[in-house]
Motif scaffolding. Structure first.
Motif, PDB file in Angstrom:
ATOM      1  N   GLY A 149       0.816  -1.213   0.000  1.00  0.00           N
ATOM      2  CA  GLY A 149       0.000   0.000   0.000  1.00  0.00           C
ATOM      3  C   GLY A 149       0.845   1.257   0.000  1.00  0.00           C
ATOM      4  N   ILE A 150       1.945   1.227   0.742  1.00  0.00           N
ATOM      5  CA  ILE A 150       2.848   2.383   0.781  1.00  0.00           C
ATOM      6  C   ILE A 150       3.487   2.590  -0.592  1.00  0.00           C
ATOM      7  CG2 ILE A 150       5.000   3.227   1.777  1.00  0.00           C
ATOM      8  CD1 ILE A 150       4.095   1.826   4.418  1.00  0.00           C
ATOM      9  N   ARG A 151       3.897   1.507  -1.220  1.00  0.00           N
ATOM     10  CA  ARG A 151       4.434   1.633  -2.584  1.00  0.00           C
ATOM     11  C   ARG A 151       3.420   2.299  -3.506  1.00  0.00           C
ATOM     12  NH1 ARG A 151       7.728  -0.048  -6.713  1.00  0.00           N
ATOM     13  NH2 ARG A 151       9.207  -1.168  -5.386  1.00  0.00           N
ATOM     14  N   GLY A 152       2.157   1.865  -3.409  1.00  0.00           N
ATOM     15  CA  GLY A 152       1.129   2.460  -4.245  1.00  0.00           C
ATOM     16  C   GLY A 152       0.980   3.952  -4.006  1.00  0.00           C
ATOM     17  N   ALA A 153       1.042   4.361  -2.727  1.00  0.00           N
ATOM     18  CA  ALA A 153       0.934   5.788  -2.407  1.00  0.00           C
ATOM     19  C   ALA A 153       2.122   6.563  -2.955  1.00  0.00           C
ATOM     20  CB  ALA A 153       0.831   5.968  -0.894  1.00  0.00           C
ATOM     21  N   PHE A 154       3.322   5.987  -2.855  1.00  0.00           N
ATOM     22  CA  PHE A 154       4.508   6.650  -3.397  1.00  0.00           C
ATOM     23  C   PHE A 154       4.432   6.740  -4.922  1.00  0.00           C
ATOM     24  CE2 PHE A 154       7.509   5.292   0.356  1.00  0.00           C
ATOM     25  CZ  PHE A 154       6.770   6.089   1.208  1.00  0.00           C
ATOM     26  N   GLU A 155       3.999   5.666  -5.541  1.00  0.00           N
ATOM     27  CA  GLU A 155       3.852   5.668  -7.009  1.00  0.00           C
ATOM     28  C   GLU A 155       2.848   6.737  -7.447  1.00  0.00           C
ATOM     29  OE1 GLU A 155       4.734   1.045  -8.370  1.00  0.00           O
ATOM     30  OE2 GLU A 155       2.699   1.624  -7.804  1.00  0.00           O
ATOM     31  N   ASP A 156       1.846   6.954  -6.602  1.00  0.00           N
ATOM     32  CA  ASP A 156       0.797   7.914  -6.937  1.00  0.00           C
ATOM     33  C   ASP A 156       1.181   9.352  -6.595  1.00  0.00           C
ATOM     34  OD1 ASP A 156      -1.810   8.327  -8.003  1.00  0.00           O
ATOM     35  OD2 ASP A 156      -2.583   8.638  -5.969  1.00  0.00           O
ATOM     36  N   GLY A 157       2.398   9.542  -6.070  1.00  0.00           N
ATOM     37  CA  GLY A 157       2.898  10.892  -5.898  1.00  0.00           C
ATOM     38  C   GLY A 157       3.066  11.415  -4.490  1.00  0.00           C
ATOM     39  N   ALA A 181      12.924  -2.106   4.138  1.00  0.00           N
ATOM     40  CA  ALA A 181      12.144  -2.153   2.901  1.00  0.00           C
ATOM     41  C   ALA A 181      11.445  -0.824   2.653  1.00  0.00           C
ATOM     42  CB  ALA A 181      11.127  -3.287   2.970  1.00  0.00           C
ATOM     43  N   LEU A 182      10.926  -0.209   3.714  1.00  0.00           N
ATOM     44  CA  LEU A 182      10.318   1.111   3.595  1.00  0.00           C
ATOM     45  C   LEU A 182      11.337   2.124   3.086  1.00  0.00           C
ATOM     46  CD1 LEU A 182       8.143   3.275   4.061  1.00  0.00           C
ATOM     47  CD2 LEU A 182       8.880   3.348   6.473  1.00  0.00           C
ATOM     48  N   ALA A 183      12.543   2.076   3.633  1.00  0.00           N
ATOM     49  CA  ALA A 183      13.591   3.009   3.207  1.00  0.00           C
ATOM     50  C   ALA A 183      13.923   2.826   1.728  1.00  0.00           C
ATOM     51  CB  ALA A 183      14.832   2.823   4.066  1.00  0.00           C
ATOM     52  N   ASP A 184      13.971   1.586   1.282  1.00  0.00           N
ATOM     53  CA  ASP A 184      14.249   1.331  -0.134  1.00  0.00           C
ATOM     54  C   ASP A 184      13.158   1.942  -1.011  1.00  0.00           C
ATOM     55  OD1 ASP A 184      16.580  -0.047   0.441  1.00  0.00           O
ATOM     56  OD2 ASP A 184      15.632  -2.032   0.329  1.00  0.00           O
ATOM     57  N   LEU A 185      11.906   1.770  -0.613  1.00  0.00           N
ATOM     58  CA  LEU A 185      10.805   2.364  -1.366  1.00  0.00           C
ATOM     59  C   LEU A 185      10.910   3.888  -1.388  1.00  0.00           C
ATOM     60  CD1 LEU A 185       7.725   0.273  -0.146  1.00  0.00           C
ATOM     61  CD2 LEU A 185       8.713   0.286  -2.443  1.00  0.00           C
ATOM     62  N   VAL A 193      11.145  10.246   4.810  1.00  0.00           N
ATOM     63  CA  VAL A 193      10.487   9.537   5.911  1.00  0.00           C
ATOM     64  C   VAL A 193      10.875  10.218   7.222  1.00  0.00           C
ATOM     65  CG1 VAL A 193      10.231   7.353   7.144  1.00  0.00           C
ATOM     66  CG2 VAL A 193      10.508   7.351   4.648  1.00  0.00           C
ATOM     67  N   ILE A 194       9.871  10.672   7.955  1.00  0.00           N
ATOM     68  CA  ILE A 194      10.101  11.359   9.227  1.00  0.00           C
ATOM     69  C   ILE A 194       9.558  10.461  10.328  1.00  0.00           C
ATOM     70  CG2 ILE A 194       9.774  13.504  10.503  1.00  0.00           C
ATOM     71  CD1 ILE A 194       8.817  14.640   7.678  1.00  0.00           C
ATOM     72  N   SER A 195      10.440   9.980  11.178  1.00  0.00           N
ATOM     73  CA  SER A 195      10.098   8.951  12.153  1.00  0.00           C
ATOM     74  C   SER A 195       9.932   9.554  13.550  1.00  0.00           C
ATOM     75  CB  SER A 195      11.185   7.871  12.179  1.00  0.00           C
ATOM     76  OG  SER A 195      10.839   6.812  13.033  1.00  0.00           O
ATOM     77  N   ASP A 196       8.728   9.423  14.088  1.00  0.00           N
ATOM     78  CA  ASP A 196       8.427   9.817  15.457  1.00  0.00           C
ATOM     79  C   ASP A 196       8.835   8.660  16.360  1.00  0.00           C
ATOM     80  OD1 ASP A 196       7.251  10.177  17.946  1.00  0.00           O
ATOM     81  OD2 ASP A 196       5.280  10.725  17.172  1.00  0.00           O
ATOM     82  N   GLU A 197       9.899   8.861  17.155  1.00  0.00           N
ATOM     83  CA  GLU A 197      10.423   7.781  17.998  1.00  0.00           C
ATOM     84  C   GLU A 197      10.329   8.125  19.478  1.00  0.00           C
ATOM     85  OE1 GLU A 197      14.143   6.425  16.241  1.00  0.00           O
ATOM     86  OE2 GLU A 197      13.099   5.953  14.359  1.00  0.00           O
ATOM     87  N   ILE A 198       9.260   8.814  19.830  1.00  0.00           N
ATOM     88  CA  ILE A 198       9.092   9.276  21.201  1.00  0.00           C
ATOM     89  C   ILE A 198       8.905   8.121  22.184  1.00  0.00           C
ATOM     90  CG2 ILE A 198       6.579   9.552  21.150  1.00  0.00           C
ATOM     91  CD1 ILE A 198       7.007  12.261  22.582  1.00  0.00           C
ATOM     92  N   HIS A 199       8.353   6.988  21.715  1.00  0.00           N
ATOM     93  CA  HIS A 199       8.125   5.839  22.603  1.00  0.00           C
ATOM     94  C   HIS A 199       9.296   4.850  22.586  1.00  0.00           C
ATOM     95  CE1 HIS A 199       3.900   6.789  23.575  1.00  0.00           C
ATOM     96  NE2 HIS A 199       3.835   7.242  22.335  1.00  0.00           N
ATOM     97  N   ALA A 200      10.349   5.164  21.855  1.00  0.00           N
ATOM     98  CA  ALA A 200      11.453   4.215  21.708  1.00  0.00           C
ATOM     99  C   ALA A 200      12.089   3.788  23.028  1.00  0.00           C
ATOM    100  CB  ALA A 200      12.519   4.799  20.777  1.00  0.00           C
TER     101      ALA A 200
END
Length: 384
Positions: A149-157, A181-185, A193-200
């Protein structure tokens, strides 16, 4: 071993924060992400020292915050981010929106993965962009990123993505392979990609938490992380977060932010965060994790005994439980009835997206006694 225990209810009601002032005293508040534990001793001592000497001025241009977080990340995650590639700001939400403003143009689309932290929707709008929803996949035993689904969203702009890692409200720790895999896409389609890592810091031992910027070389090139001690150490009101990068281009984006973004860091927040990230606080954090582990398991047993219709999966991280109450027939937003009739305040499930219909989010960062009473109050509604 240190065990971090919640404060007594009478003492907690002396607090003036949102958790303890939003509702009347007959309501048990398990909604907002504040915890009921005393401050870590090193944090308390740092704040007391600051008050004693009147250290309440502006945040300095040179502080030990970045170095403190880098050392914390190395100890806790096996990751060594570069302190020179970090800047502070008031809180994680501000860091997310300021970066979004620099990596998107008005009207462009930003991927979010509902059910997700409700302010994500508002932050995207505040940046001038629009939300692109790609829900998490329910695997039957947990949740994961829908990479197709993420690939589709990226492909769609779509031009950016807000990642929640660990995820709020499900407590999911995303697998390293999924993040890579997300990073590769993202690299393939030129997406930030902006990662919220507040709960890390609250990922339970053995869950394999991976910071996004540590997932792969591609993640380092496309990613930004925004981190804070605020959720683990209950410091939200003190205002301090760090924007972290790992590549020349992304570092240039963060360095290009106006100086006022950094000036918004709270002095007390910075002093508290340095103490929280210090090795001196590790024992306290380990004790907190043990307490939260006991509470997440206790909640499973309480729901099985008192609310067998509830569907709950023990989270990998944090102190937030995502509970499906659809089978009870209490409507799309069961937290409304629970608040009115059981006097227990939970976070409204639909606020996290349409996937939250029939759900509630419960904060188990409290005492076993409060947690037990809350579930018993809710269970009493079943027979009404």
């Amino acid at each position: 071993m240190l065990q971090v225990k919640a404060l007594p209810l009478a003492e907690l009601r002396e607090r003036s924060s949102e958790k303890w002032r939003e509702y009347p005293a007959d309501v048990l508040p398990l909604f907002v992400a504040e915890t009921d534990f005393p401050l870590a001793p090193a944090v308390s001592a740092a704040l007391q020292r600051a008050v004693a000497v009147g250290d309440t001025g502006y945040v300095a241009s040179r502080t030990p915050l970045a170095e403190s977080f880098a050392a914390f990340a190395a100890r806790r995650y096996g990751w060594s981010p570069d302190p020179a590639r970090m800047r502070s700001t008031a809180d994680v939400s501000m860091g997310l929106v300021e970066i979004l403003r620099r990596v998107t143009q008005p009207g462009e689309r930003v991927v979010v993965t509902p059910p997700v932290y409700p302010p994500f929707y508002d932050l995207v709008a505040e940046s001038g962009a629009e939300v692109e929803r790609v829900p998490l996949r329910d695997t039957g035993i947990g949740w994961e990123l829908d990479l197709a689904g993420i690939r589709g969203a990226f492909e769609d702009g779509a031009t950016a993505m807000l990642l929640c890692n660990p995820h709020n409200p499900t407590g999911t720790v995303h697998a390293r392979e999924s993040l890579a895999a997300l990073a590769d896409l993202a690299e393939e389609f030129g997406v930030a990609v902006i990662s919220d890592e507040i709960h890390a810091p609250l990922a339970q031992p053995g869950t394999g938490f991976t910071p996004f910027l540590a997932a792969s070389d591609a993640a380092r090139r496309v990613g930004y992380a925004v981190v804070s001690a605020s959720k683990a150490f209950n410091l939200a009101g003190l205002k301090c977060a760090l924007m972290v990068t790992a590549d020349e281009e992304t570092t240039a984006v963060v360095r290009g932010l106006p100086v006022e973004v950094e000036w918004r860091t709270g002095q007390f927040g910075l002093l508290a965060a340095v103490a929280a990230f210090s090795e001196e606080s590790d024992e306290w954090l380990d004790g907190l994790l043990r307490t939260l582990d006991e509470n997440r398991v206790l909640l499973e047993g309480l729901l099985a005994s008192h609310l067998p219709g509830a569907r709950y999966r023990i989270p990998d991280a944090g102190y937030l439980a995502w509970i499906d109450l659809s089978a009870l027939g209490w409507g799309e937003n069961p937290a409304r009835r629970i608040l009115r009739d059981a006097k227990v305040a939970l976070h409204f499930g639909p606020a996290f997206g349409i996937e939250g219909a029939g759900h509630v989010r419960l904060n188990f960062g409290t005492s076993p006694e409060i947690l037990t009473e809350a579930v018993e109050r809710i269970a009493a509604l079943v027979d009404r």
